[in-house]
Scaffold this motif. Structure first.
Motif, PDB file in Angstrom:
ATOM      1  N   MET A   1      62.818  -3.389 -41.286  1.00  5.46           N
ATOM      2  CA  MET A   1      62.446  -2.455 -42.313  1.00  5.46           C
ATOM      3  C   MET A   1      62.759  -1.056 -41.791  1.00  5.46           C
ATOM      4  O   MET A   1      62.441  -0.727 -40.654  1.00  5.46           O
ATOM      5  CB  MET A   1      60.946  -2.649 -42.601  1.00  5.46           C
ATOM      6  N   THR A   2      63.381  -0.240 -42.597  1.00  6.56           N
ATOM      7  CA  THR A   2      63.699   1.122 -42.173  1.00  6.56           C
ATOM      8  C   THR A   2      62.468   2.018 -42.306  1.00  6.56           C
ATOM      9  O   THR A   2      61.489   1.663 -42.958  1.00  6.56           O
ATOM     10  CB  THR A   2      64.826   1.731 -43.019  1.00  6.56           C
ATOM     11  N   THR A   3      62.547   3.203 -41.705  1.00  7.57           N
ATOM     12  CA  THR A   3      61.461   4.175 -41.823  1.00  7.57           C
ATOM     13  C   THR A   3      61.197   4.493 -43.289  1.00  7.57           C
ATOM     14  O   THR A   3      60.054   4.536 -43.738  1.00  7.57           O
ATOM     15  CB  THR A   3      61.806   5.462 -41.055  1.00  7.57           C
ATOM     16  N   TYR A   4      62.259   4.695 -44.053  1.00  9.87           N
ATOM     17  CA  TYR A   4      62.110   5.012 -45.482  1.00  9.87           C
ATOM     18  C   TYR A   4      61.433   3.859 -46.231  1.00  9.87           C
ATOM     19  O   TYR A   4      60.500   4.082 -47.000  1.00  9.87           O
ATOM     20  CB  TYR A   4      63.476   5.315 -46.091  1.00  9.87           C
ATOM     21  N   GLU A   5      61.892   2.642 -45.998  1.00 13.36           N
ATOM     22  CA  GLU A   5      61.308   1.479 -46.671  1.00 13.36           C
ATOM     23  C   GLU A   5      59.826   1.334 -46.315  1.00 13.36           C
ATOM     24  O   GLU A   5      58.993   1.057 -47.180  1.00 13.36           O
ATOM     25  CB  GLU A   5      62.058   0.205 -46.284  1.00 13.36           C
ATOM     26  N   LEU A   6      59.513   1.554 -45.039  1.00 18.35           N
ATOM     27  CA  LEU A   6      58.130   1.452 -44.595  1.00 18.35           C
ATOM     28  C   LEU A   6      57.263   2.528 -45.233  1.00 18.35           C
ATOM     29  O   LEU A   6      56.162   2.251 -45.703  1.00 18.35           O
ATOM     30  CB  LEU A   6      58.062   1.548 -43.070  1.00 18.35           C
ATOM     31  N   SER A   7      57.764   3.749 -45.294  1.00 21.71           N
ATOM     32  CA  SER A   7      56.965   4.826 -45.889  1.00 21.71           C
ATOM     33  C   SER A   7      56.716   4.578 -47.363  1.00 21.71           C
ATOM     34  O   SER A   7      55.633   4.850 -47.876  1.00 21.71           O
ATOM     35  CB  SER A   7      57.627   6.191 -45.668  1.00 21.71           C
ATOM     36  N   ARG A   8      57.692   4.026 -48.066  1.00 19.14           N
ATOM     37  CA  ARG A   8      57.519   3.717 -49.489  1.00 19.14           C
ATOM     38  C   ARG A   8      56.567   2.535 -49.697  1.00 19.14           C
ATOM     39  O   ARG A   8      55.679   2.591 -50.543  1.00 19.14           O
ATOM     40  CB  ARG A   8      58.872   3.415 -50.141  1.00 19.14           C
ATOM     41  N   ALA A   9      56.748   1.486 -48.931  1.00 18.70           N
ATOM     42  CA  ALA A   9      55.933   0.280 -49.100  1.00 18.70           C
ATOM     43  C   ALA A   9      54.468   0.519 -48.738  1.00 18.70           C
ATOM     44  O   ALA A   9      53.564  -0.013 -49.379  1.00 18.70           O
ATOM     45  CB  ALA A   9      56.503  -0.862 -48.258  1.00 18.70           C
ATOM     46  N   ALA A  10      54.231   1.336 -47.701  1.00 16.28           N
ATOM     47  CA  ALA A  10      52.864   1.575 -47.235  1.00 16.28           C
ATOM     48  C   ALA A  10      52.268   2.864 -47.787  1.00 16.28           C
ATOM     49  O   ALA A  10      51.119   3.176 -47.505  1.00 16.28           O
ATOM     50  CB  ALA A  10      52.848   1.607 -45.712  1.00 16.28           C
ATOM     51  N   ASP A  11      53.063   3.621 -48.541  1.00 23.03           N
ATOM     52  CA  ASP A  11      52.625   4.892 -49.128  1.00 23.03           C
ATOM     53  C   ASP A  11      52.108   5.853 -48.056  1.00 23.03           C
ATOM     54  O   ASP A  11      51.007   6.386 -48.139  1.00 23.03           O
ATOM     55  CB  ASP A  11      51.563   4.650 -50.206  1.00 23.03           C
ATOM     56  N   ILE A  12      52.940   6.026 -47.002  1.00 25.71           N
ATOM     57  CA  ILE A  12      52.611   6.957 -45.922  1.00 25.71           C
ATOM     58  C   ILE A  12      53.782   7.888 -45.687  1.00 25.71           C
ATOM     59  O   ILE A  12      54.923   7.557 -45.987  1.00 25.71           O
ATOM     60  CB  ILE A  12      52.254   6.212 -44.615  1.00 25.71           C
ATOM     61  N   CYS A  13      53.487   9.069 -45.149  1.00 25.38           N
ATOM     62  CA  CYS A  13      54.546  10.044 -44.865  1.00 25.38           C
ATOM     63  C   CYS A  13      54.921  10.070 -43.385  1.00 25.38           C
ATOM     64  O   CYS A  13      56.083  10.133 -43.046  1.00 25.38           O
ATOM     65  CB  CYS A  13      54.102  11.437 -45.305  1.00 25.38           C
ATOM     66  N   ALA A  14      53.928  10.031 -42.517  1.00 24.14           N
ATOM     67  CA  ALA A  14      54.162  10.164 -41.079  1.00 24.14           C
ATOM     68  C   ALA A  14      54.214   8.787 -40.418  1.00 24.14           C
ATOM     69  O   ALA A  14      53.280   8.361 -39.747  1.00 24.14           O
ATOM     70  CB  ALA A  14      53.077  11.027 -40.458  1.00 24.14           C
ATOM     71  N   VAL A  15      55.328   8.101 -40.620  1.00 27.52           N
ATOM     72  CA  VAL A  15      55.488   6.746 -40.087  1.00 27.52           C
ATOM     73  C   VAL A  15      55.300   6.734 -38.579  1.00 27.52           C
ATOM     74  O   VAL A  15      54.596   5.870 -38.048  1.00 27.52           O
ATOM     75  CB  VAL A  15      56.860   6.160 -40.482  1.00 27.52           C
ATOM     76  N   ASN A  16      55.883   7.693 -37.875  1.00 23.29           N
ATOM     77  CA  ASN A  16      55.788   7.700 -36.414  1.00 23.29           C
ATOM     78  C   ASN A  16      54.340   7.819 -35.948  1.00 23.29           C
ATOM     79  O   ASN A  16      53.946   7.207 -34.967  1.00 23.29           O
ATOM     80  CB  ASN A  16      56.646   8.801 -35.801  1.00 23.29           C
ATOM     81  N   SER A  17      53.513   8.567 -36.652  1.00 19.01           N
ATOM     82  CA  SER A  17      52.095   8.697 -36.289  1.00 19.01           C
ATOM     83  C   SER A  17      51.349   7.383 -36.494  1.00 19.01           C
ATOM     84  O   SER A  17      50.515   6.995 -35.671  1.00 19.01           O
ATOM     85  CB  SER A  17      51.423   9.789 -37.125  1.00 19.01           C
ATOM     86  N   VAL A  18      51.654   6.703 -37.585  1.00 24.96           N
ATOM     87  CA  VAL A  18      51.005   5.417 -37.861  1.00 24.96           C
ATOM     88  C   VAL A  18      51.440   4.380 -36.828  1.00 24.96           C
ATOM     89  O   VAL A  18      50.610   3.615 -36.319  1.00 24.96           O
ATOM     90  CB  VAL A  18      51.315   4.942 -39.297  1.00 24.96           C
ATOM     91  N   ILE A  19      52.711   4.371 -36.482  1.00 29.35           N
ATOM     92  CA  ILE A  19      53.222   3.441 -35.464  1.00 29.35           C
ATOM     93  C   ILE A  19      52.502   3.692 -34.135  1.00 29.35           C
ATOM     94  O   ILE A  19      52.062   2.751 -33.467  1.00 29.35           O
ATOM     95  CB  ILE A  19      54.751   3.591 -35.283  1.00 29.35           C
ATOM     96  N   ALA A  20      52.351   4.954 -33.754  1.00 30.33           N
ATOM     97  CA  ALA A  20      51.673   5.298 -32.499  1.00 30.33           C
ATOM     98  C   ALA A  20      50.224   4.821 -32.522  1.00 30.33           C
ATOM     99  O   ALA A  20      49.726   4.278 -31.528  1.00 30.33           O
ATOM    100  CB  ALA A  20      51.737   6.801 -32.260  1.00 30.33           C
ATOM    101  N   GLU A  21      49.542   5.010 -33.638  1.00 33.41           N
ATOM    102  CA  GLU A  21      48.147   4.579 -33.742  1.00 33.41           C
ATOM    103  C   GLU A  21      48.029   3.056 -33.671  1.00 33.41           C
ATOM    104  O   GLU A  21      47.137   2.524 -33.009  1.00 33.41           O
ATOM    105  CB  GLU A  21      47.541   5.086 -35.049  1.00 33.41           C
ATOM    106  N   LEU A  22      48.926   2.360 -34.339  1.00 33.42           N
ATOM    107  CA  LEU A  22      48.908   0.897 -34.274  1.00 33.42           C
ATOM    108  C   LEU A  22      49.121   0.414 -32.845  1.00 33.42           C
ATOM    109  O   LEU A  22      48.443  -0.499 -32.377  1.00 33.42           O
ATOM    110  CB  LEU A  22      49.979   0.310 -35.197  1.00 33.42           C
TER     111      LEU A  22
END
Length: 55
Positions: free
Chosen positions: A1-22
């Protein structure tokens, strides 16, 4: 899944921040980079769920 696809599917803007938290919570997420049509894209794969979310 690309960053864009992930941000759209999860309705988030800061994908890198969410990845770091996970990752801080025990998730294992791989990332690979590729250039497609002259654009750099990042692809993520969850290989282990974070603590408390195991199936």
């Amino acid at each position: 899944m690309t960053t864009y696809e992930l941000s759209r599917a999860a309705d988030i803007c800061a994908v890198n921040s969410v990845i770091a938290e996970l990752r801080e919570n025990g998730a294992e997420i791989t990332c690979r980079q590729a250039v497609t049509d002259g654009q750099r894209r990042f692809y993520y794969r969850l290989t282990k769920s974070p603590k408390g979310y195991e199936a």
